[in-house]
Design a protein around this motif. Sequence first.
Motif, PDB file in Angstrom:
ATOM      1  N   LEU A 108      38.129 -15.484  92.047  1.00 29.27           N
ATOM      2  CA  LEU A 108      38.918 -16.578  92.636  1.00 29.27           C
ATOM      3  C   LEU A 108      38.217 -17.803  92.550  1.00 29.27           C
ATOM      4  CD1 LEU A 108      40.370 -15.422  96.245  1.00 29.27           C
ATOM      5  CD2 LEU A 108      41.681 -16.119  94.099  1.00 29.27           C
ATOM      6  N   ASP A 109      37.117 -17.799  93.103  1.00 26.23           N
ATOM      7  CA  ASP A 109      36.038 -18.638  93.059  1.00 26.23           C
ATOM      8  C   ASP A 109      35.752 -19.323  91.505  1.00 26.23           C
ATOM      9  OD1 ASP A 109      34.497 -20.568  94.629  1.00 26.23           O
ATOM     10  OD2 ASP A 109      32.933 -19.580  94.144  1.00 26.23           O
ATOM     11  N   ARG A 155      47.317 -17.870  90.590  1.00 29.97           N
ATOM     12  CA  ARG A 155      48.597 -17.634  90.854  1.00 29.97           C
ATOM     13  C   ARG A 155      49.637 -17.951  89.828  1.00 29.97           C
ATOM     14  NH1 ARG A 155      48.363 -21.289  96.089  1.00 29.97           N
ATOM     15  NH2 ARG A 155      47.241 -22.446  94.433  1.00 29.97           N
ATOM     16  N   ARG A 169      38.855 -21.229  90.173  1.00 33.42           N
ATOM     17  CA  ARG A 169      38.772 -22.527  90.654  1.00 33.42           C
ATOM     18  C   ARG A 169      37.533 -23.675  89.853  1.00 33.42           C
ATOM     19  NH1 ARG A 169      39.912 -21.343  95.806  1.00 33.42           N
ATOM     20  NH2 ARG A 169      38.051 -20.461  96.007  1.00 33.42           N
ATOM     21  N   ILE A 180      42.943 -12.456  99.116  1.00 33.46           N
ATOM     22  CA  ILE A 180      43.079 -12.022  97.795  1.00 33.46           C
ATOM     23  C   ILE A 180      44.660 -12.185  97.203  1.00 33.46           C
ATOM     24  CG2 ILE A 180      42.850 -10.090  96.086  1.00 33.46           C
ATOM     25  CD1 ILE A 180      40.515  -9.189  97.374  1.00 33.46           C
ATOM     26  N   GLY A 216      45.398 -15.839  97.085  1.00 34.56           N
ATOM     27  CA  GLY A 216      44.603 -16.643  95.851  1.00 34.56           C
ATOM     28  C   GLY A 216      44.966 -16.157  94.572  1.00 34.56           C
ATOM     29  N   TRP A 217      45.529 -15.176  94.431  1.00 35.12           N
ATOM     30  CA  TRP A 217      45.883 -14.360  92.945  1.00 35.12           C
ATOM     31  C   TRP A 217      47.554 -14.406  92.839  1.00 35.12           C
ATOM     32  CZ3 TRP A 217      43.120 -11.949  89.027  1.00 35.12           C
ATOM     33  CH2 TRP A 217      41.723 -11.816  89.142  1.00 35.12           C
ATOM     34  N   ASP A 228      44.620 -21.715  87.941  1.00 34.84           N
ATOM     35  CA  ASP A 228      45.291 -21.167  89.204  1.00 34.84           C
ATOM     36  C   ASP A 228      45.700 -19.794  88.727  1.00 34.84           C
ATOM     37  OD1 ASP A 228      46.633 -20.863  91.129  1.00 34.84           O
ATOM     38  OD2 ASP A 228      47.947 -22.707  91.144  1.00 34.84           O
TER      39      ASP A 228
END
Lengths: 436, 140
Positions: free
Chosen positions: A189-190, A200, A193, A222, A225-226, A198
């Motif tokens: 996730l990090d 998502r 970024r 998770i 974020g995903w 993104d």
Amino acid sequence: MYWDPAYETLPREDMAKLQLSRLQKLAELVYNNVEFYRRKFDELKVKPSDIKSLDDIRRLPFTTKDDLRDNYPYKMFSSSLDDVVRIHASSGTTGKPTVVGYTRVDVDIWAETMARSFTAAGLTHRDIIQNAFGYGLFTGGLGAHYGIEKIGASVVPVSGGNSKRQIMFLKDFGCTGICCTPSYAASLLDAARDEGVDLRKLPVRAGLFGAEPWSVQMRREIEEGWGMTATDIYGLSEIIGPGVSFECPQAQRGLHVNEDHFYPEVIDPDTSEVLPAGEKGELVFTTITKEAIPLIRFRTRDISSIDSSPCSCGRTLIKMNKVFGRTDDMLIIRGVNVFPSQIEEVLLANSGLLPYYQIVVDKKGALDTVEVLVEVAEDLFVTDEIRKLQQREELLEKSIKSNVGITAKVRLVEPKTIHRSEGKAQRVIDKRERFV
Amino acid sequence: MNIRQISIFVENKHGRLFEVSKLLGENGINLKALYLADTTDFGVIRLIVSDPDKAYSVLKTNGFTVGKNEVIVVSIPDVAGGLAALLEIININSINIEYMYAFAGGGESATLVFRFNNTEAAAEALNSAGIELLQENDLL
């Protein structure tokens, strides 16, 4: 959606019959082929022919990780090495590694249980799945790999690590599924970024995460974020690897045990007494179909409970609750038993914190001290008042005290200062061990 | 009317303030005022700079935890009782100060930076008392 409806929805009585006949065969197999078991059976004055009902399993000996180490490397094997097609081993951080073998039949069973797991997560032959579990001696990578191929999906065998490349493949290959450890999913996730991606917006819609305990709050982090459904998959190399049990996402409450292959029990870790369904204790599995290295009543050191209530997904396979923690990971802080996942739950229930934390245990004089480091998110910083940040620390400390029962010092730290996991996360630094 | 302030969350670690100042310097951003608040664990650096938007994005892309907020800056005569006279207005209007910092710049006046619990009300109260609020341009 089932992979193998015949077994996944087998009526309970039929399952019990199947398990009994498999258990009887297994008792014969290990008694005749493994000296360790013959000796144990004889000590307990039990013979394979004494197994008349499933409850008779309680007469059989337990197997521990130490037994595997003592019989390093092959003495626990039931089959001839000629029939073994694969060998895996666990990391030997606390002594010799534990070695497990697979015959061709074992590899097939493993792929089958993993196929059930991927199917339950909603993935099919139409999917492209990035497999970010580590490949190698660790069972995660190859276990997932065979399962993905079995369902006919495309596997991207990227293995763990190199997050930048992971993000690139996810994006460029149009992956619709991912599997890895939950802490690595959080690390990605990090990394995304940083790459200005993104997650998502990518087509990833389902993920299977396992190999370490994770809290319900981590799942939410998770999933949000995903932008996907995150399901839990459980296993350990001694039993087969991942695929011992899997979650059906409809309920996200408990994991179905592939009990036609792995017979589960929950015991009191201190007295070794079998506990009734619903009670929390140590998970124990008997591998009733394995050939190369079948194990009787293997003590997993994982804490969970059995849930025998029917599931809305239609599977009759019994469920185990999400693993609460490992007895190995359990910290004893001033006499209180603490699992890192309990602290994780408190931290992630709060907004403004990132899912990256570390627990540092030390000793001051005779007293254990606990410091919890957690990274701050930008939205905690809309107010730049020191007082509010300090209040947040105090609030978290109070919350840990009331939910976990220990006094911990919480320290907010800058983003990216806590090590990012690429496999199993190291959440705890126990500095006390130095003084033992 | 209000002046934009940049806040940075930093752990109490060697060299963090240096890294912030170096980064801003390299990007041609001039510091107009700086205030460092610290606790045992962490600190907050508050800055008024020549280009707040650029400072914010430069710091953010370099991984700092940055916040943007507004403060009120006023200039008062640098004489005994100058601050008290100003705070009286704030008190009468029941406004609280979250924090403040000040510098007497060698001339005849002193500059005060305030973060109030209610920025709008404070600005209005000070304005109607005839106290001039400094603009960003005044600081450049």
